[in-house]
Design a protein around this motif. Structure first.
Motif, mmCIF file in Angstrom:
data_model
loop_
_atom_site.group_PDB
_atom_site.id
_atom_site.type_symbol
_atom_site.label_atom_id
_atom_site.label_comp_id
_atom_site.label_asym_id
_atom_site.label_seq_id
_atom_site.Cartn_x
_atom_site.Cartn_y
_atom_site.Cartn_z
ATOM 1 N N VAL A 31 0.839 -1.189 0.000
ATOM 2 C CA VAL A 31 0.000 0.000 0.000
ATOM 3 C C VAL A 31 0.878 1.244 0.000
ATOM 4 O O VAL A 31 2.012 1.225 0.482
ATOM 5 C CB VAL A 31 -0.928 0.029 1.237
ATOM 6 C CG1 VAL A 31 -1.870 -1.166 1.225
ATOM 7 C CG2 VAL A 31 -0.127 0.049 2.535
ATOM 8 N N SER A 32 0.360 2.321 -0.568
ATOM 9 C CA SER A 32 1.076 3.592 -0.494
ATOM 10 C C SER A 32 0.810 4.212 0.875
ATOM 11 O O SER A 32 -0.292 4.075 1.434
ATOM 12 C CB SER A 32 0.625 4.536 -1.602
ATOM 13 O OG SER A 32 -0.756 4.804 -1.511
ATOM 14 N N PHE A 33 1.812 4.898 1.409
ATOM 15 C CA PHE A 33 1.661 5.409 2.762
ATOM 16 C C PHE A 33 2.578 6.589 3.002
ATOM 17 O O PHE A 33 3.548 6.819 2.275
ATOM 18 C CB PHE A 33 1.952 4.308 3.792
ATOM 19 C CG PHE A 33 3.374 3.806 3.789
ATOM 20 C CD1 PHE A 33 4.331 4.364 4.640
ATOM 21 C CD2 PHE A 33 3.760 2.788 2.933
ATOM 22 C CE1 PHE A 33 5.639 3.910 4.630
ATOM 23 C CE2 PHE A 33 5.070 2.322 2.925
ATOM 24 C CZ PHE A 33 6.010 2.878 3.774
ATOM 25 N N GLU A 34 2.244 7.329 4.051
ATOM 26 C CA GLU A 34 3.112 8.360 4.605
ATOM 27 C C GLU A 34 3.121 8.183 6.115
ATOM 28 O O GLU A 34 2.116 7.776 6.698
ATOM 29 C CB GLU A 34 2.635 9.759 4.227
ATOM 30 C CG GLU A 34 1.245 10.105 4.756
ATOM 31 C CD GLU A 34 0.820 11.541 4.445
ATOM 32 O OE1 GLU A 34 1.626 12.299 3.868
ATOM 33 O OE2 GLU A 34 -0.335 11.891 4.782
ATOM 34 N N ILE A 35 4.255 8.450 6.726
ATOM 35 C CA ILE A 35 4.376 8.404 8.179
ATOM 36 C C ILE A 35 4.744 9.805 8.645
ATOM 37 O O ILE A 35 5.772 10.351 8.242
ATOM 38 C CB ILE A 35 5.448 7.401 8.641
ATOM 39 C CG1 ILE A 35 5.166 6.003 8.075
ATOM 40 C CG2 ILE A 35 5.518 7.355 10.164
ATOM 41 C CD1 ILE A 35 6.281 4.993 8.343
ATOM 42 N N ILE A 36 3.888 10.385 9.476
ATOM 43 C CA ILE A 36 4.098 11.751 9.956
ATOM 44 C C ILE A 36 4.465 11.700 11.433
ATOM 45 O O ILE A 36 3.671 11.263 12.266
ATOM 46 C CB ILE A 36 2.835 12.606 9.757
ATOM 47 C CG1 ILE A 36 2.429 12.624 8.275
ATOM 48 C CG2 ILE A 36 3.048 14.023 10.280
ATOM 49 C CD1 ILE A 36 1.062 13.257 8.021
ATOM 50 N N VAL A 37 5.674 12.114 11.749
ATOM 51 C CA VAL A 37 6.133 12.196 13.138
ATOM 52 C C VAL A 37 6.028 13.645 13.582
ATOM 53 O O VAL A 37 6.587 14.536 12.950
ATOM 54 C CB VAL A 37 7.590 11.713 13.281
ATOM 55 C CG1 VAL A 37 8.061 11.875 14.726
ATOM 56 C CG2 VAL A 37 7.728 10.276 12.817
ATOM 57 N N VAL A 38 5.286 13.866 14.658
ATOM 58 C CA VAL A 38 5.171 15.218 15.205
ATOM 59 C C VAL A 38 5.993 15.283 16.490
ATOM 60 O O VAL A 38 5.662 14.648 17.489
ATOM 61 C CB VAL A 38 3.702 15.592 15.493
ATOM 62 C CG1 VAL A 38 3.623 17.036 15.982
ATOM 63 C CG2 VAL A 38 2.845 15.397 14.248
ATOM 64 N N ASP A 39 7.086 16.017 16.432
ATOM 65 C CA ASP A 39 7.973 16.177 17.586
ATOM 66 C C ASP A 39 7.380 17.254 18.490
ATOM 67 O O ASP A 39 7.434 18.444 18.194
ATOM 68 C CB ASP A 39 9.364 16.579 17.103
ATOM 69 C CG ASP A 39 10.364 16.719 18.246
ATOM 70 O OD1 ASP A 39 9.941 16.632 19.420
ATOM 71 O OD2 ASP A 39 11.551 16.924 17.973
ATOM 72 N N ASP A 40 6.821 16.797 19.615
ATOM 73 C CA ASP A 40 6.067 17.672 20.510
ATOM 74 C C ASP A 40 7.006 18.363 21.506
ATOM 75 O O ASP A 40 6.918 18.182 22.718
ATOM 76 C CB ASP A 40 5.011 16.837 21.243
ATOM 77 C CG ASP A 40 4.087 17.666 22.115
ATOM 78 O OD1 ASP A 40 3.932 18.869 21.829
ATOM 79 O OD2 ASP A 40 3.528 17.109 23.078
ATOM 80 N N GLY A 41 7.923 19.167 20.957
ATOM 81 C CA GLY A 41 8.819 19.941 21.810
ATOM 82 C C GLY A 41 9.813 19.107 22.588
ATOM 83 O O GLY A 41 10.132 19.419 23.742
ATOM 84 N N SER A 42 10.328 18.049 21.977
ATOM 85 C CA SER A 42 11.271 17.167 22.670
ATOM 86 C C SER A 42 12.533 17.920 23.083
ATOM 87 O O SER A 42 12.976 18.852 22.410
ATOM 88 C CB SER A 42 11.657 15.995 21.773
ATOM 89 O OG SER A 42 10.538 15.189 21.482
ATOM 90 N N THR A 43 13.128 17.449 24.193
ATOM 91 C CA THR A 43 14.384 18.045 24.665
ATOM 92 C C THR A 43 15.571 17.142 24.384
ATOM 93 O O THR A 43 16.704 17.470 24.760
ATOM 94 C CB THR A 43 14.300 18.331 26.175
ATOM 95 O OG1 THR A 43 14.011 17.117 26.878
ATOM 96 C CG2 THR A 43 13.214 19.354 26.471
ATOM 97 N N ASP A 44 15.325 15.994 23.751
ATOM 98 C CA ASP A 44 16.426 15.094 23.393
ATOM 99 C C ASP A 44 16.662 15.178 21.881
ATOM 100 O O ASP A 44 16.364 16.195 21.255
ATOM 101 C CB ASP A 44 16.115 13.660 23.855
ATOM 102 C CG ASP A 44 14.931 13.046 23.101
ATOM 103 O OD1 ASP A 44 14.293 13.758 22.285
ATOM 104 O OD2 ASP A 44 14.640 11.854 23.329
ATOM 105 N N ARG A 45 17.162 14.126 21.277
ATOM 106 C CA ARG A 45 17.512 14.128 19.859
ATOM 107 C C ARG A 45 16.414 13.535 18.974
ATOM 108 O O ARG A 45 16.688 13.060 17.881
ATOM 109 C CB ARG A 45 18.813 13.347 19.659
ATOM 110 C CG ARG A 45 20.016 13.943 20.381
ATOM 111 C CD ARG A 45 21.255 13.070 20.278
ATOM 112 N NE ARG A 45 21.678 12.854 18.903
ATOM 113 C CZ ARG A 45 21.530 11.706 18.239
ATOM 114 N NH1 ARG A 45 20.962 10.657 18.827
ATOM 115 N NH2 ARG A 45 21.954 11.584 17.005
ATOM 116 N N THR A 46 15.180 13.622 19.425
ATOM 117 C CA THR A 46 14.070 13.055 18.650
ATOM 118 C C THR A 46 14.016 13.621 17.236
ATOM 119 O O THR A 46 13.882 12.881 16.258
ATOM 120 C CB THR A 46 12.729 13.307 19.368
ATOM 121 O OG1 THR A 46 12.682 12.541 20.566
ATOM 122 C CG2 THR A 46 11.553 12.918 18.482
ATOM 123 N N CYS A 47 14.129 14.918 17.106
ATOM 124 C CA CYS A 47 14.039 15.545 15.784
ATOM 125 C C CYS A 47 15.205 15.117 14.897
ATOM 126 O O CYS A 47 15.011 14.760 13.735
ATOM 127 C CB CYS A 47 13.996 17.062 15.920
ATOM 128 S SG CYS A 47 13.748 17.922 14.348
#
Length: 260
Positions: A31-47
């Protein structure tokens, strides 16, 4: 296309495996897809970690803002930027395995329902690892308050695995206002108020020991938000719209509540 939306707060360790597992599973399904990660103001290296993964998996995109605003705000941001015909909300820890999507998606694909929510409270639900006693107690009290004062008809409003028709998700989240953990209740109450067809589906679930929940502070916030939801939706009256369906042990749907 399916959009997978993940709210992430300080998830640098878990995201690489989670995103790889989701992408691998959806690729296997063809299937075609997109994955959207929303970094909710992380203080580590999430972004930083997320951007590295997106370079390897082009279907992954990241939305980042500096201030932590809550899971409801993060998911609303991701859903409103989504483009999929279906939108899946799932947790960064994959406490519900991505493979459980196969239980929910046929119910929307066959146009029986508009929203399918994973539930830990049904007969066929499989709990691999339970929450600590205090989290279970918080959950029971919260569910009782939800049923009494805001929204009746669901065994489990808080499971993080929920699938929507894309247009329905964007409609509901476009009207939502709750930013933190009680957002699930608001979304489901809005869905019933707008006569969308909702089904509660048993899933496999395992508690993640790493939790950002603050027992006292978040409990007070959730109770405050329940009051806000009740007042906003029905002028102070409990929401009891139907139909709400749940899955029987034989895999068929049954009416969970019937209020006139």
């Amino acid at each position: 296309m399916i959009s997978v939306v993940i709210a992430a707060y300080n998830e640098e360790r878990r995201l690489p495996d989670t995103l790889s597992r989701i992408a691998a599973y959806l690729n296997r399904q063809g299937v075609s897809f997109e994955i959207i990660v929303v970094d909710d103001g992380s203080t580590d290296r999430t972004c930083e970690v997320s951007r590295h993964i997106s370079a390897c998996i082009p279907t992954v995109s990241i939305i980042r803002y500096e201030k932590n605003r809550g899971k409801g705000y993060a998911l609303r941001t991701g859903v409103l930027s989504s483009r999929g015909d279906m939108v899946l909300l799932t947790d960064a820890d994959l406490s519900t395995p991505i493979e459980e999507l196969s239980r929910l998606s046929p119910l929307l694909e066959h146009e029986e329902f508009d929203v399918a929510i994973g539930s830990r409270a049904l007969e066929l639900s499989r709990i691999v690892r339970r929450q600590p006693w205090w989290r279970q107690g918080m959950g029971r009290i919260f569910n009782r308050v939800v049923r009494m004062f805001v929204l009746d008809g669901f065994g489990d409003t808080q499971c993080g695995f929920k699938l929507f028709r894309g247009s329905v998700a964007r409609d509901l989240f476009g009207s939502a206002r709750i930013n933190r953990f009680a957002f699930d209740v608001e979304i489901l109450a809005l869905a019933l108020k707008r006569c969308y067809r909702v089904v509660e589906v048993p899933i496999t679930w395992a508690n993640s020991p790493a939790s950002t929940v603050h027992p006292l502070l978040d409990s007070l916030r959730m109770l405050r938000d329940l009051v806000r939801i009740r007042m906003a939706l029905r002028g102070g009256q409990r929401q009891v719209a139907v139909p709400v369906m749940s899955m029987r042990a034989n895999g068929k749907c049954c009416l969970a509540r019937s209020h006139g």
